[in-house]
Design a protein around this motif. Sequence first.
Motif, PDB file in Angstrom:
ATOM      1  N   ARG A  92       1.361   1.006 -40.030  1.00 18.05           N
ATOM      2  CA  ARG A  92       2.258   1.193 -38.876  1.00 18.05           C
ATOM      3  C   ARG A  92       3.611   1.772 -39.296  1.00 18.05           C
ATOM      4  NH1 ARG A  92      -0.492  -3.415 -37.431  1.00 18.05           N
ATOM      5  NH2 ARG A  92      -2.058  -2.843 -35.902  1.00 18.05           N
ATOM      6  N   ILE A  93       3.783   2.062 -40.587  1.00 16.01           N
ATOM      7  CA  ILE A  93       5.046   2.652 -41.034  1.00 16.01           C
ATOM      8  C   ILE A  93       5.165   4.054 -40.405  1.00 16.01           C
ATOM      9  CG2 ILE A  93       6.366   3.454 -43.048  1.00 16.01           C
ATOM     10  CD1 ILE A  93       6.073   0.374 -42.873  1.00 16.01           C
ATOM     11  N   LYS A  94       6.324   4.309 -39.802  1.00 14.94           N
ATOM     12  CA  LYS A  94       6.461   5.564 -39.044  1.00 14.94           C
ATOM     13  C   LYS A  94       6.975   6.721 -39.898  1.00 14.94           C
ATOM     14  CE  LYS A  94       7.192   3.701 -34.423  1.00 14.94           C
ATOM     15  NZ  LYS A  94       7.160   2.245 -34.621  1.00 14.94           N
ATOM     16  N   LYS A  95       7.737   6.400 -40.932  1.00 12.27           N
ATOM     17  CA  LYS A  95       8.285   7.494 -41.746  1.00 12.27           C
ATOM     18  C   LYS A  95       7.230   7.986 -42.739  1.00 12.27           C
ATOM     19  CE  LYS A  95      12.991   6.074 -41.157  1.00 12.27           C
ATOM     20  NZ  LYS A  95      14.082   5.219 -41.613  1.00 12.27           N
ATOM     21  N   PRO A  96       7.290   9.257 -43.101  1.00  9.98           N
ATOM     22  CA  PRO A  96       6.313   9.790 -44.045  1.00  9.98           C
ATOM     23  C   PRO A  96       6.450   9.144 -45.426  1.00  9.98           C
ATOM     24  CG  PRO A  96       7.502  11.561 -42.953  1.00  9.98           C
ATOM     25  CD  PRO A  96       8.207  10.301 -42.606  1.00  9.98           C
ATOM     26  N   ILE A  97       5.309   8.900 -46.046  1.00  4.27           N
ATOM     27  CA  ILE A  97       5.277   8.332 -47.394  1.00  4.27           C
ATOM     28  C   ILE A  97       4.513   9.315 -48.294  1.00  4.27           C
ATOM     29  CG2 ILE A  97       4.675   6.326 -48.815  1.00  4.27           C
ATOM     30  CD1 ILE A  97       4.292   4.740 -46.181  1.00  4.27           C
ATOM     31  N   VAL A  98       5.122   9.668 -49.407  1.00  6.92           N
ATOM     32  CA  VAL A  98       4.466  10.553 -50.371  1.00  6.92           C
ATOM     33  C   VAL A  98       4.126   9.732 -51.611  1.00  6.92           C
ATOM     34  CG1 VAL A  98       4.716  12.601 -51.830  1.00  6.92           C
ATOM     35  CG2 VAL A  98       5.730  12.574 -49.534  1.00  6.92           C
ATOM     36  N   ALA A  99       2.852   9.774 -52.027  1.00  6.24           N
ATOM     37  CA  ALA A  99       2.442   9.052 -53.233  1.00  6.24           C
ATOM     38  C   ALA A  99       2.490   9.995 -54.429  1.00  6.24           C
ATOM     39  CB  ALA A  99       1.027   8.505 -53.062  1.00  6.24           C
ATOM     40  N   ALA A 100       3.063   9.522 -55.525  1.00  5.97           N
ATOM     41  CA  ALA A 100       3.055  10.262 -56.791  1.00  5.97           C
ATOM     42  C   ALA A 100       2.067   9.555 -57.705  1.00  5.97           C
ATOM     43  CB  ALA A 100       4.458  10.259 -57.399  1.00  5.97           C
ATOM     44  N   VAL A 101       0.930  10.198 -57.972  1.00  8.30           N
ATOM     45  CA  VAL A 101      -0.156   9.508 -58.673  1.00  8.30           C
ATOM     46  C   VAL A 101      -0.371  10.063 -60.075  1.00  8.30           C
ATOM     47  CG1 VAL A 101      -2.624   8.972 -58.653  1.00  8.30           C
ATOM     48  CG2 VAL A 101      -1.333   8.951 -56.509  1.00  8.30           C
ATOM     49  N   VAL A 102      -0.107   9.225 -61.051  1.00  9.22           N
ATOM     50  CA  VAL A 102      -0.421   9.537 -62.449  1.00  9.22           C
ATOM     51  C   VAL A 102      -1.527   8.568 -62.881  1.00  9.22           C
ATOM     52  CG1 VAL A 102       0.472   9.614 -64.815  1.00  9.22           C
ATOM     53  CG2 VAL A 102       1.973  10.204 -62.899  1.00  9.22           C
ATOM     54  N   GLY A 103      -2.505   9.050 -63.613  1.00 11.52           N
ATOM     55  CA  GLY A 103      -3.540   8.153 -64.144  1.00 11.52           C
ATOM     56  C   GLY A 103      -4.434   7.591 -63.044  1.00 11.52           C
ATOM     57  N   TYR A 104      -4.844   6.332 -63.254  1.00 16.16           N
ATOM     58  CA  TYR A 104      -5.828   5.743 -62.341  1.00 16.16           C
ATOM     59  C   TYR A 104      -5.262   5.416 -60.966  1.00 16.16           C
ATOM     60  CZ  TYR A 104      -8.232   4.851 -66.770  1.00 16.16           C
ATOM     61  OH  TYR A 104      -8.830   4.979 -67.983  1.00 16.16           O
ATOM     62  N   ALA A 105      -6.010   5.820 -59.944  1.00 21.15           N
ATOM     63  CA  ALA A 105      -5.825   5.300 -58.582  1.00 21.15           C
ATOM     64  C   ALA A 105      -7.217   4.794 -58.214  1.00 21.15           C
ATOM     65  CB  ALA A 105      -5.346   6.389 -57.627  1.00 21.15           C
ATOM     66  N   PHE A 106      -7.473   3.547 -58.566  1.00 22.88           N
ATOM     67  CA  PHE A 106      -8.817   2.979 -58.410  1.00 22.88           C
ATOM     68  C   PHE A 106      -8.811   1.874 -57.355  1.00 22.88           C
ATOM     69  CE2 PHE A 106     -11.038   3.871 -62.777  1.00 22.88           C
ATOM     70  CZ  PHE A 106     -11.018   5.228 -62.495  1.00 22.88           C
ATOM     71  N   GLY A 107      -9.935   1.746 -56.665  1.00 24.17           N
ATOM     72  CA  GLY A 107     -10.090   0.653 -55.708  1.00 24.17           C
ATOM     73  C   GLY A 107      -8.931   0.633 -54.719  1.00 24.17           C
ATOM     74  N   GLY A 108      -8.272  -0.531 -54.627  1.00 29.13           N
ATOM     75  CA  GLY A 108      -7.118  -0.652 -53.731  1.00 29.13           C
ATOM     76  C   GLY A 108      -6.024   0.351 -54.061  1.00 29.13           C
ATOM     77  N   GLY A 109      -5.969   0.817 -55.304  1.00 32.60           N
ATOM     78  CA  GLY A 109      -4.974   1.824 -55.699  1.00 32.60           C
ATOM     79  C   GLY A 109      -5.262   3.163 -55.039  1.00 32.60           C
ATOM     80  N   CYS A 110      -6.536   3.521 -54.980  1.00 37.54           N
ATOM     81  CA  CYS A 110      -6.939   4.758 -54.299  1.00 37.54           C
ATOM     82  C   CYS A 110      -6.687   4.590 -52.799  1.00 37.54           C
ATOM     83  CB  CYS A 110      -8.426   5.024 -54.581  1.00 37.54           C
ATOM     84  SG  CYS A 110      -9.024   6.598 -53.953  1.00 37.54           S
ATOM     85  N   GLU A 111      -6.997   3.390 -52.300  1.00 37.70           N
ATOM     86  CA  GLU A 111      -6.798   3.134 -50.866  1.00 37.70           C
ATOM     87  C   GLU A 111      -5.309   3.171 -50.505  1.00 37.70           C
ATOM     88  OE1 GLU A 111      -9.143  -0.456 -51.264  1.00 37.70           O
ATOM     89  OE2 GLU A 111     -10.559   0.313 -49.785  1.00 37.70           O
ATOM     90  N   LEU A 112      -4.488   2.672 -51.414  1.00 35.41           N
ATOM     91  CA  LEU A 112      -3.041   2.698 -51.162  1.00 35.41           C
ATOM     92  C   LEU A 112      -2.538   4.145 -51.141  1.00 35.41           C
ATOM     93  CD1 LEU A 112      -0.361   1.233 -50.810  1.00 35.41           C
ATOM     94  CD2 LEU A 112      -0.233   0.990 -53.309  1.00 35.41           C
ATOM     95  N   ALA A 113      -2.991   4.945 -52.098  1.00 34.90           N
ATOM     96  CA  ALA A 113      -2.581   6.357 -52.122  1.00 34.90           C
ATOM     97  C   ALA A 113      -3.034   7.061 -50.839  1.00 34.90           C
ATOM     98  CB  ALA A 113      -3.157   7.055 -53.350  1.00 34.90           C
ATOM     99  N   MET A 114      -4.255   6.734 -50.404  1.00 36.04           N
ATOM    100  CA  MET A 114      -4.766   7.388 -49.189  1.00 36.04           C
ATOM    101  C   MET A 114      -4.068   6.903 -47.924  1.00 36.04           C
ATOM    102  SD  MET A 114      -8.847   7.860 -49.802  1.00 36.04           S
ATOM    103  CE  MET A 114      -9.223   6.116 -49.920  1.00 36.04           C
ATOM    104  N   ALA A 115      -3.464   5.716 -47.989  1.00 39.89           N
ATOM    105  CA  ALA A 115      -2.713   5.222 -46.833  1.00 39.89           C
ATOM    106  C   ALA A 115      -1.365   5.934 -46.722  1.00 39.89           C
ATOM    107  CB  ALA A 115      -2.508   3.713 -46.942  1.00 39.89           C
ATOM    108  N   CYS A 116      -0.968   6.609 -47.800  1.00 42.95           N
ATOM    109  CA  CYS A 116       0.242   7.427 -47.746  1.00 42.95           C
ATOM    110  C   CYS A 116      -0.089   8.734 -47.014  1.00 42.95           C
ATOM    111  CB  CYS A 116       0.751   7.717 -49.158  1.00 42.95           C
ATOM    112  SG  CYS A 116       1.242   6.215 -50.050  1.00 42.95           S
ATOM    113  N   ASP A 117       0.934   9.526 -46.734  1.00 44.44           N
ATOM    114  CA  ASP A 117       0.704  10.720 -45.917  1.00 44.44           C
ATOM    115  C   ASP A 117       0.425  11.968 -46.726  1.00 44.44           C
ATOM    116  OD1 ASP A 117       1.194   9.359 -43.407  1.00 44.44           O
ATOM    117  OD2 ASP A 117       3.161   9.050 -44.286  1.00 44.44           O
ATOM    118  N   MET A 118       0.956  12.008 -47.943  1.00 49.77           N
ATOM    119  CA  MET A 118       0.658  13.123 -48.846  1.00 49.77           C
ATOM    120  C   MET A 118       0.573  12.564 -50.260  1.00 49.77           C
ATOM    121  SD  MET A 118       2.969  16.264 -47.347  1.00 49.77           S
ATOM    122  CE  MET A 118       4.424  15.399 -46.802  1.00 49.77           C
TER     123      MET A 118
END
Length: 257
Positions: A92-118
């Motif tokens: 429900r966060i209204k402002k854009p969120i950009v994820a900076a991903v280095v290394g593993y984005a696994f499981g909930g980490g991948c899901e967290l990155a995908m919950a971001c906007d870019m």
Amino acid sequence: MEYQYIQVSRDGEVGRILLYRPKVLNALNTGLISELVQTLEDMDQDPTIRCILLTGGNRVFAAGADIGEMATATSAELMLSNQFADWDRLRRIKKPIVAAVVGYAFGGGCELAMACDMIVAAENARFGQPEIDLGIIPGAGGTQRLTRAVGKARAMEMVLTGRAITAQEAFSVGLVNSVVPAENVELEAMKLCQLVARKAPVAVQLAKESVLNSFDTTIAEGLDYEQKLFYLLFSTEDQKEGMQAFVEKRRPNFQGK
Ligand code: CO8
């Protein structure tokens, strides 16, 4: 405010949140998610922040939910503790969120990155849903956002086999916005945030809302909704300023009103 699992800072109008559990590859325990979501909500309410950068630092984004914390849980415990309530607040966060991903984005980490906007990914980034190897399935969007982002075939393969994809594969299927050398990831993500932060804030929020809405509606409903938001923006001063600035051949000065 004191944080145990994250670090919070800002660069101008961009809020920055660093996931900080380096010893366990930023495994997402409930404490971390709770701090993260509270901070995102605070930034969402802060008119001086216009975009948010989420990073795991220069080694790893997050290796998933904290397995140690979940290992002995029962279904009833998980259900009653309502762990996903925080994840629901996150979307429900209204402002854009950009994820900076280095290394593993696994499981909930991948899901967290995908919950971001870019997502800006490092060349060494890996995106995976390895839950199947733990005898479970993704629980925070890994079967939903991933499928919408990469299509059924790739999502099925990732979720059923646990195979992680490289940053380049993620880019080619549209999961991430760009792939850059690891040492530049945060810089590039920050540039993207700053670019968005310069735009008209109300338009930015409604643009995010309208794009996300497209996942939940029919095309006809989505188009109707988009039109309503379009009309609504003509009640803002920023619309007048944006168009006036174009006519006068100058940069607009958006106030978020
Ligand atoms: N949880 C807890 N601890 C972890 C996790 C994790 N997800 N990942 C890594 N760690 C710990 C390791 O136990 C290790 O600790 P220690 O040094 O004390 O032994 C430390 O981090 C370093 O890890 P490794 O030695 O394993 O590092 P490697 O570089 O050899 O391997 C990997 C990196 C491949 C990422 C490996 O750590 C791994 O496979 N991790 C688990 C990945 C995984 O299965 N993730 C999915 C978890 S389940 C999930 O996310 C469900 C989400 C549901 C939504 C959330 C609901 C609340």
